[in-house]
Design a protein around this motif. Structure first.
Motif, mmCIF file in Angstrom:
data_model
loop_
_atom_site.group_PDB
_atom_site.id
_atom_site.type_symbol
_atom_site.label_atom_id
_atom_site.label_comp_id
_atom_site.label_asym_id
_atom_site.label_seq_id
_atom_site.Cartn_x
_atom_site.Cartn_y
_atom_site.Cartn_z
ATOM 1 N N LEU A 111 36.662 34.135 36.574
ATOM 2 C CA LEU A 111 35.959 34.798 37.669
ATOM 3 C C LEU A 111 34.548 35.142 37.199
ATOM 4 C CD1 LEU A 111 38.694 37.280 38.927
ATOM 5 C CD2 LEU A 111 37.781 35.319 40.175
ATOM 6 N N PRO A 112 33.575 35.149 38.107
ATOM 7 C CA PRO A 112 32.220 35.514 37.693
ATOM 8 C C PRO A 112 32.197 36.939 37.143
ATOM 9 C CG PRO A 112 32.419 35.452 40.090
ATOM 10 C CD PRO A 112 33.667 34.861 39.545
ATOM 11 N N GLY A 113 31.561 37.127 36.001
ATOM 12 C CA GLY A 113 31.464 38.470 35.433
ATOM 13 C C GLY A 113 32.629 38.849 34.541
ATOM 14 N N ILE A 114 33.639 37.984 34.443
ATOM 15 C CA ILE A 114 34.793 38.280 33.580
ATOM 16 C C ILE A 114 34.789 37.308 32.396
ATOM 17 C CG2 ILE A 114 37.312 38.484 33.456
ATOM 18 C CD1 ILE A 114 36.094 40.497 35.399
ATOM 19 N N ASP A 115 34.845 37.859 31.191
ATOM 20 C CA ASP A 115 34.774 37.011 29.988
ATOM 21 C C ASP A 115 36.139 36.573 29.477
ATOM 22 O OD1 ASP A 115 31.950 37.308 29.791
ATOM 23 O OD2 ASP A 115 32.286 39.338 29.017
ATOM 24 N N GLN A 156 36.102 45.372 31.957
ATOM 25 C CA GLN A 156 36.513 44.333 32.919
ATOM 26 C C GLN A 156 38.009 44.448 33.221
ATOM 27 O OE1 GLN A 156 35.217 40.742 30.920
ATOM 28 N NE2 GLN A 156 33.065 41.362 30.981
ATOM 29 N N PHE A 157 38.800 44.731 32.189
ATOM 30 C CA PHE A 157 40.249 44.911 32.399
ATOM 31 C C PHE A 157 40.502 46.098 33.342
ATOM 32 C CE2 PHE A 157 41.284 43.207 27.828
ATOM 33 C CZ PHE A 157 40.799 41.960 28.193
ATOM 34 N N ALA A 158 39.713 47.156 33.165
ATOM 35 C CA ALA A 158 39.878 48.366 33.985
ATOM 36 C C ALA A 158 39.659 48.035 35.461
ATOM 37 C CB ALA A 158 38.893 49.444 33.527
ATOM 38 N N MET A 159 38.599 47.313 35.716
ATOM 39 C CA MET A 159 38.265 46.952 37.098
ATOM 40 C C MET A 159 39.359 46.059 37.690
ATOM 41 S SD MET A 159 36.901 44.424 39.110
ATOM 42 C CE MET A 159 36.216 43.265 37.913
ATOM 43 N N VAL A 224 44.168 50.668 29.944
ATOM 44 C CA VAL A 224 43.552 49.503 29.304
ATOM 45 C C VAL A 224 43.536 49.628 27.783
ATOM 46 C CG1 VAL A 224 42.115 48.873 31.288
ATOM 47 C CG2 VAL A 224 41.203 50.441 29.565
ATOM 48 N N CYS A 225 43.626 48.485 27.120
ATOM 49 C CA CYS A 225 43.578 48.394 25.656
ATOM 50 C C CYS A 225 43.410 46.928 25.293
ATOM 51 C CB CYS A 225 44.860 48.959 25.039
ATOM 52 S SG CYS A 225 46.355 48.093 25.550
ATOM 53 N N ASP A 226 43.181 46.647 24.009
ATOM 54 C CA ASP A 226 43.125 45.256 23.579
ATOM 55 C C ASP A 226 44.539 44.675 23.590
ATOM 56 O OD1 ASP A 226 44.227 45.133 20.534
ATOM 57 O OD2 ASP A 226 43.228 47.045 20.916
ATOM 58 N N GLY A 227 44.639 43.342 23.576
ATOM 59 C CA GLY A 227 45.931 42.674 23.716
ATOM 60 C C GLY A 227 46.865 42.867 22.539
#
Lengths: 334, 334
Positions: A111-115, A156-159, A224-227
């Motif tokens: 998605l645009p804006g998501i890395d 980004q994960f939060a959004m 949210v957190c890292d994987g």
């Protein structure tokens, strides 16, 4: 074709889903094996189920990068490409998680804006507005797609997690928290300290850090957190529920009276374990890719597959990817 | 003077310990408050309990660095210095964990060859050699002293954790595992991938990576990870046990029959929760500093304080620090 019980439970789950919704379901994999499983269902001809035969599959112990390169017609790759081509609206797989993530990424793009894409696990949570015996849910992401993350990825994960909670869990304004090892902004590691600062000005209802002990408390709707951390939290929970159950069974199997106690509490336990096991809850959506992918556990039951397919159909019907695109663009512009 | 119920539970725990062992116990803190708590115990005069009055203490919400600098006579600092001066053999605190770690580090220094101290939590584990209704234990470290670690720190934790399992849990040859998100050496993050390679040649019985779901399985006696991950695993466990208990209670409180089920299973639950809560298991030793420190939970009960003091006395009596020094030097030489 993936998962411990493939293709039986995937086919059975698709049959259960097809009986519930009008959407057609395409089964991608070994045509003969799929047909054999379908033949067990008497109403098979009445259901909108199509088979796309693929001669290859990614095994659970293969390296996903190598497998997808060596097997251009692997079932998960073909399935993702069907979605990318518009011939299907969403992908579900109970197979190799890494391969599903990579095939989705390759076929849909981001998605645009998501890395980075993130796996969003839905877990049970306590809460005052829950009905007796029922509980609310908390969305934990990333629960295993990215082992190394930078602070902006967590934003980004939060959004995306908030958008998912609105679309799939009917939470009007999801409260977003950051998983860390202390509630204060300055506590935690470098990643959480920097992510905390970014989240404070992000367009989400950020309620601050929560400690892991609060994950199930209902004090946040999205965490949210890292994987790496998310996967640890998820897997520790699965293992612990099994352990508690085992120890309780031992303790309660002693006399007739306590054996009764065990019988009475066992069902409650099984229900809870299902809800901790994310696939049983309906699978974990892979958020961030420009298409709908729902990832199931390798041990998914037919019922879990059904729930996951229904979730995928619901997200597709709600125009979830379009909504995410709008939010991601808005966030990028802010 | 630290902890949620200070100084009452610390004093009560010390009284319980003094009734069990011949070792004298020095209570460091507000002399008047300690004396008041001691006065409640009729056998007080018969017990080998001494008070060292300190006018200051570190509060639970203070920054440990600033508090220890501003308060040279804080109780935890004075207590650590008594140990360093040889006037006591070991330190126990249920107060501010960070302040206890820093005060111990400052007073004792580090063991040769060890760069970072680690908190070793002892958790219940399943296992074939466990008696029915009983379980083995697993040592998890670091469970919260260092949020950022390098691969060589995890090797040091492995060596210290194995020495602790031998000394305190009577495990002859402790199996050491690395906590990661996949069993394969190549899985995990940068830290675990590099630590895996180092552990393969380290002088410990390294059994490879374990996933978080296996933490309680009994497949390892010692599990190493960075303090952020360890704290997440520990706290998630505490929170989940509370949640399962809550949900079971709701489900089981419905009818008279199921209420009986709840009554029957409640005790088993409480026992398990105590064992997950590391302080209830007797506190977590701080490994790596050149002196014995046992850290208790802020919510430690008197019984937990007693267990922790007994553990500290046992480690001191076994010459634990000397043994660790020898092993650390041997490892450095290898």
């Amino acid at each position: 074709m993936g998962g411990d019980l493939a293709p039986r439970t995937a086919v059975d789950g698709a049959v259960l889903a097809a009986r519930r919704i009008d959407t057609g379901i395409t089964l991608v994999g070994d045509g003969e094996a799929i047909e054999r499983e379908l033949a067990r269902h008497l109403d098979r001809a009445a259901l909108d189920l199509t088979i796309v035969h693929t001669p290859e599959r990614v095994a659970m112990d293969e390296s996903p990068t190598q497998a997808l390169r060596r097997k251009p017609r692997a079932s998960v790759k073909v399935a993702a490409e069907l979605v990318a081509a518009g011939e299907a609206a969403a992908l579900f797989s109970a197979g190799h998680t890494g391969a599903t993530v990579m095939a989705s990424h390759a076929a849909f793009g981001m998605l645009p804006g998501i890395d980075r894409p993130a796996l969003a696990a839905t877990l049970p949570a306590r809460g005052t507005d829950a009905r007796p015996g029922k509980s609310r849910a908390v969305v934990l992401l990333d629960s295993g797609a990215n082992v190394e993350c930078r602070p902006q990825h967590l934003v980004q994960f939060a959004m995306m997690g908030a958008a998912f909670a609105r679309a799939a869990l009917d939470v009007a304004e999801p409260r977003v928290a950051l998983l860390s090892i202390g509630e204060e902004a300055g506590k935690g590691n470098e990643l959480t300290r920097e992510a905390h600062q970014l989240l404070r000005t992000a367009p989400v209802a950020f309620v601050g850090n929560i400690e892991a002990g609060e994950l199930y408390s209902g004090s946040a709707d999205v965490v949210v957190c890292d994987g790496f951390t998310g996967n640890i939290a998820l897997k520790v929970s699965e293992g612990l529920v099994e352990t508690v159950e085992d120890m309780l069974r031992e303790e309660l199997a002693e006399t007739l009276g306590t054996r009764l106690g065990w019988l009475l509490s066992r069902r409650a336990f099984r229900n809870f374990r299902r809800r901790v096991d994310y696939a049983e809850y309906g699978g974990a959506p892979l958020l961030g890719v420009a298409g709908i992918t729902v990832v199931g556990h390798g041990r998914s039951s037919a019922k879990a597959v059904r729930s996951a397919i229904l979730m995928a159909a619901r997200l597709a019907g709600a125009g979830f990817i379009e909504k995410l695109k709008v939010e991601a663009s808005a966030q990028r512009a802010s």
